[in-house]
Design a protein around this motif. Sequence first.
Motif, PDB file in Angstrom:
ATOM      1  N   GLU B  52      52.427  38.850  44.575  1.00 45.18           N
ATOM      2  CA  GLU B  52      53.519  39.455  45.343  1.00 45.18           C
ATOM      3  C   GLU B  52      52.972  40.689  46.044  1.00 45.18           C
ATOM      4  OE1 GLU B  52      57.078  38.765  42.056  1.00 45.18           O
ATOM      5  OE2 GLU B  52      56.578  40.784  42.723  1.00 45.18           O
ATOM      6  N   ALA B  53      53.432  40.939  47.255  1.00 44.72           N
ATOM      7  CA  ALA B  53      53.043  42.188  47.907  1.00 44.72           C
ATOM      8  C   ALA B  53      54.073  42.543  48.959  1.00 44.72           C
ATOM      9  CB  ALA B  53      51.668  42.046  48.549  1.00 44.72           C
ATOM     10  N   GLU B  54      54.175  43.821  49.215  1.00 38.86           N
ATOM     11  CA  GLU B  54      55.066  44.232  50.292  1.00 38.86           C
ATOM     12  C   GLU B  54      54.290  44.802  51.464  1.00 38.86           C
ATOM     13  OE1 GLU B  54      58.086  46.457  48.194  1.00 38.86           O
ATOM     14  OE2 GLU B  54      58.779  44.496  47.454  1.00 38.86           O
ATOM     15  N   MET B  55      52.939  44.812  51.306  1.00 37.93           N
ATOM     16  CA  MET B  55      52.118  45.267  52.422  1.00 37.93           C
ATOM     17  C   MET B  55      51.073  44.209  52.701  1.00 37.93           C
ATOM     18  SD  MET B  55      50.867  46.128  49.398  1.00 37.93           S
ATOM     19  CE  MET B  55      51.356  47.720  48.795  1.00 37.93           C
ATOM     20  N   ALA B  56      50.456  44.285  53.869  1.00 39.17           N
ATOM     21  CA  ALA B  56      49.437  43.298  54.204  1.00 39.17           C
ATOM     22  C   ALA B  56      48.213  43.516  53.318  1.00 39.17           C
ATOM     23  CB  ALA B  56      49.052  43.454  55.678  1.00 39.17           C
ATOM     24  N   VAL B  57      47.601  42.432  52.860  1.00 42.66           N
ATOM     25  CA  VAL B  57      46.360  42.544  52.098  1.00 42.66           C
ATOM     26  C   VAL B  57      45.418  41.434  52.563  1.00 42.66           C
ATOM     27  CG1 VAL B  57      47.341  43.546  50.010  1.00 42.66           C
ATOM     28  CG2 VAL B  57      47.276  41.074  50.260  1.00 42.66           C
ATOM     29  N   ASP B  58      44.145  41.625  52.242  1.00 41.52           N
ATOM     30  CA  ASP B  58      43.162  40.597  52.564  1.00 41.52           C
ATOM     31  C   ASP B  58      43.263  39.525  51.484  1.00 41.52           C
ATOM     32  OD1 ASP B  58      41.021  38.981  52.962  1.00 41.52           O
ATOM     33  OD2 ASP B  58      39.530  40.601  53.046  1.00 41.52           O
ATOM     34  N   LEU B  59      44.150  38.557  51.708  1.00 44.11           N
ATOM     35  CA  LEU B  59      44.474  37.590  50.654  1.00 44.11           C
ATOM     36  C   LEU B  59      43.242  36.814  50.192  1.00 44.11           C
ATOM     37  CD1 LEU B  59      46.749  36.440  48.921  1.00 44.11           C
ATOM     38  CD2 LEU B  59      47.097  34.682  50.654  1.00 44.11           C
ATOM     39  N   GLY B  60      42.415  36.397  51.152  1.00 41.87           N
ATOM     40  CA  GLY B  60      41.223  35.625  50.792  1.00 41.87           C
ATOM     41  C   GLY B  60      40.358  36.367  49.801  1.00 41.87           C
ATOM     42  N   ALA B  61      40.165  37.658  50.030  1.00 42.91           N
ATOM     43  CA  ALA B  61      39.314  38.451  49.139  1.00 42.91           C
ATOM     44  C   ALA B  61      39.958  38.616  47.764  1.00 42.91           C
ATOM     45  CB  ALA B  61      39.045  39.822  49.769  1.00 42.91           C
ATOM     46  N   VAL B  62      41.286  38.789  47.748  1.00 42.31           N
ATOM     47  CA  VAL B  62      41.973  38.935  46.460  1.00 42.31           C
ATOM     48  C   VAL B  62      41.866  37.640  45.653  1.00 42.31           C
ATOM     49  CG1 VAL B  62      44.207  39.326  45.331  1.00 42.31           C
ATOM     50  CG2 VAL B  62      43.567  40.683  47.344  1.00 42.31           C
ATOM     51  N   LEU B  63      42.058  36.511  46.355  1.00 44.59           N
ATOM     52  CA  LEU B  63      41.947  35.219  45.665  1.00 44.59           C
ATOM     53  C   LEU B  63      40.561  35.058  45.056  1.00 44.59           C
ATOM     54  CD1 LEU B  63      43.734  32.793  48.187  1.00 44.59           C
ATOM     55  CD2 LEU B  63      44.656  33.851  46.115  1.00 44.59           C
ATOM     56  N   ALA B  64      39.541  35.413  45.829  1.00 44.32           N
ATOM     57  CA  ALA B  64      38.169  35.269  45.334  1.00 44.32           C
ATOM     58  C   ALA B  64      37.960  36.131  44.099  1.00 44.32           C
ATOM     59  CB  ALA B  64      37.182  35.642  46.432  1.00 44.32           C
ATOM     60  N   ALA B  65      38.494  37.347  44.141  1.00 40.67           N
ATOM     61  CA  ALA B  65      38.309  38.254  43.001  1.00 40.67           C
ATOM     62  C   ALA B  65      39.023  37.727  41.758  1.00 40.67           C
ATOM     63  CB  ALA B  65      38.834  39.650  43.368  1.00 40.67           C
ATOM     64  N   MET B  66      40.185  37.117  41.963  1.00 45.07           N
ATOM     65  CA  MET B  66      40.917  36.570  40.806  1.00 45.07           C
ATOM     66  C   MET B  66      40.171  35.391  40.209  1.00 45.07           C
ATOM     67  SD  MET B  66      44.892  36.791  41.812  1.00 45.07           S
ATOM     68  CE  MET B  66      45.536  37.846  40.555  1.00 45.07           C
ATOM     69  N   ARG B  67      39.699  34.519  41.089  1.00 44.43           N
ATOM     70  CA  ARG B  67      38.991  33.320  40.588  1.00 44.43           C
ATOM     71  C   ARG B  67      37.710  33.732  39.886  1.00 44.43           C
ATOM     72  NH1 ARG B  67      40.733  30.384  45.992  1.00 44.43           N
ATOM     73  NH2 ARG B  67      42.702  29.543  45.203  1.00 44.43           N
ATOM     74  N   GLU B  68      37.102  34.782  40.390  1.00 42.19           N
ATOM     75  CA  GLU B  68      35.876  35.306  39.790  1.00 42.19           C
ATOM     76  C   GLU B  68      36.078  35.604  38.289  1.00 42.19           C
ATOM     77  OE1 GLU B  68      32.973  36.035  41.506  1.00 42.19           O
ATOM     78  OE2 GLU B  68      32.026  36.766  39.655  1.00 42.19           O
ATOM     79  N   VAL B  69      37.266  36.106  37.927  1.00 36.64           N
ATOM     80  CA  VAL B  69      37.490  36.433  36.511  1.00 36.64           C
ATOM     81  C   VAL B  69      38.212  35.303  35.773  1.00 36.64           C
ATOM     82  CG1 VAL B  69      37.538  38.910  36.975  1.00 36.64           C
ATOM     83  CG2 VAL B  69      39.696  37.627  36.943  1.00 36.64           C
ATOM     84  N   GLY B  70      38.308  34.143  36.415  1.00 34.54           N
ATOM     85  CA  GLY B  70      38.831  32.985  35.700  1.00 34.54           C
ATOM     86  C   GLY B  70      40.311  32.712  35.916  1.00 34.54           C
ATOM     87  N   MET B  71      40.981  33.567  36.688  1.00 35.29           N
ATOM     88  CA  MET B  71      42.409  33.324  36.915  1.00 35.29           C
ATOM     89  C   MET B  71      42.600  32.225  37.956  1.00 35.29           C
ATOM     90  SD  MET B  71      43.871  37.163  37.111  1.00 35.29           S
ATOM     91  CE  MET B  71      43.676  38.299  35.756  1.00 35.29           C
ATOM     92  N   GLN B  72      43.798  31.645  37.959  1.00 39.68           N
ATOM     93  CA  GLN B  72      44.097  30.584  38.910  1.00 39.68           C
ATOM     94  C   GLN B  72      45.289  30.980  39.763  1.00 39.68           C
ATOM     95  OE1 GLN B  72      43.401  26.521  37.188  1.00 39.68           O
ATOM     96  NE2 GLN B  72      44.295  27.493  35.393  1.00 39.68           N
ATOM     97  N   PRO B  73      45.050  31.645  40.892  1.00 37.82           N
ATOM     98  CA  PRO B  73      46.186  31.961  41.768  1.00 37.82           C
ATOM     99  C   PRO B  73      46.777  30.675  42.332  1.00 37.82           C
ATOM    100  CG  PRO B  73      44.090  32.660  42.752  1.00 37.82           C
ATOM    101  CD  PRO B  73      43.769  32.110  41.403  1.00 37.82           C
ATOM    102  N   LEU B  74      48.086  30.491  42.117  1.00 43.09           N
ATOM    103  CA  LEU B  74      48.733  29.243  42.524  1.00 43.09           C
ATOM    104  C   LEU B  74      49.591  29.405  43.770  1.00 43.09           C
ATOM    105  CD1 LEU B  74      50.064  28.023  39.063  1.00 43.09           C
ATOM    106  CD2 LEU B  74      47.900  27.485  40.148  1.00 43.09           C
TER     107      LEU B  74
END
Lengths: 269, 227
Positions: B52-74
């Motif tokens: 969730e966010a209320e401001m613009a973010v670099d979504l691709g980079a956030v997804l990569a960082a989450m997957r890096e630690v084993g999380m699964q952004p759905l």
Amino acid sequence: MAKIIVVTSGKGGVGKTTTSASFATGLAMRGHKTAVIDFDVGLRNLDLIMGCERRVVFDFVNVIHGEATLRQALIKDKQHDNLFILAASQTRDKDALTADGVGRVLDELAKDFDYIVCDSPAGIEKGAHLAMYYADEALVVTNPEVSSVRDSDRVLGLLASKTRRAETGNGRVKEHLVLTRYNPARVQKGEMLSVDDVREILAIPLLGVIPESPAVLSSSNAGVPVIANKDSDAGRAYEDLVARFLGEPREHRFIAPEKKGLLGRLFGT
Amino acid sequence: MTPKKALEFKGRMLSLTRARILDPDLAAITAQLQDFARQMPRAAQGMPVVLEAEMAVDLGAVLAAMREVGMQPLGVTDGVLAASARQWGLAVLAPDGPGRTGRSAGTVEPAGAPAARRPTRIVTEPVRSGQQIYAAEGDLVVLSAVSAGAEVVADGCVHVYGALRGRALAGARGDAQARIFCRRFEAELVAVAGVYAVAEQMQSDWRGKPAQVRLADGKLRIEGLDG
Ligand SMILES: Nc1ncnc2c1ncn2[C@@H]1O[C@H](COP(=O)(O)OP(=O)(O)OP(=O)(O)O)[C@@H](O)[C@H]1O
Ligand SMILES: [Mg+2]
């Protein structure tokens, strides 16, 4: 009307077949006409423990499929003529059992037996489900370790929901806890769960505690249920269990480590 | 001829973790994710996450960082992230979770608005390992224990009058006022309105004691019930 008792556990290798053999034999020794059925299709071994493996002609699956009559398939025990064994098939797979077929065989047995003991296979799949489905009572066999207790808990959930009694709203399957392979010395060292731990988690009445005992293996090698070995601790524990099942109060034995010091004995800790 | 059955649709409750982005600073996000994964490796591994966010973010980079630690952004909740989520092939969910739509972020429900409520579900049998009980649109009362490996879920509150050794989820459809009460707290997992904690993350003070679990300022609090 016969009482149907399933011996079940979830987890494998905890002592269901050992318990079924001694329990059925114990009921017969006390004068009750008893049949014990091996539901472990594909992995026969109740007949080995009962010492009748060389006399199996027809089995449970043959009867279900109408290939033999019940009378032909029931094997009479050598020692007790009110005890009969219905062996499992080694050559079929578990799909050979059907709910209808099992129901028919149990109905027919119920006409002239007092007790029908069903030795369940491990797991919670079809074979185990059918073994418990028609039960009036259940011996839930558990070892004093976390994974076994967890599986027994699971099985208790199934007994309360997936049996004929549960489905028809006709009361519930009466549950009994049988704690086997109990080693008080290891419990004391904290390597195993204690009787109280297991009772607390499963919250069902304790029918018996069977100690870990070399007599179980030597009896099964000899093809005689351990209950017939009256000098053994496990044999006496099974005898107590049967007595309790039949309503005779008996103290629980074999719960405390054996070689206790004088103080321990005085204070009974 | 009957056509071959290739799909089976099954309804299932999933617990998702919502990750709300408070600051779009990628370095800070990455550091916090790695910190989380170090402290709770078992929780992080495979954790299903909705962003969730209320401001613009670099979504691709956030997804990569989450997957890096084993999380699964759905997926993401509908809003500023929706457009880029679609590009990344993620789901876009209504802000209040599945089943609720039409409430735009920021509106506050009038206090005391009558939510749909059904009679309390009362369970008199122990809830055993492998069983799941769900009380829709109401409270759940369990008179005896909830075993390890069992799950009790309610849209309202969950009350357990024995030991709670399994998983308990209150406010399953987002009611943040819902609470969990139990006579003996030994839970594997507790959740209120989707905010959850696994045993490893819970303070141990109330283990084995009567306790309640509630949300305060968006965080789970476990408190004793005596006194
Ligand atoms: N009280 C005991 N002391 C020592 N050994 C035991 C005891 N009870 C059972 N055993 C041993 O444990 C093994 C498994 O026992 P048994 O076959 O009765 O278990 P089971 O639950 O029927 O197994 P399965 O799930 O494969 O059907 C056997 O080798 C048996 O001799
Ligand atoms: Mg067996």
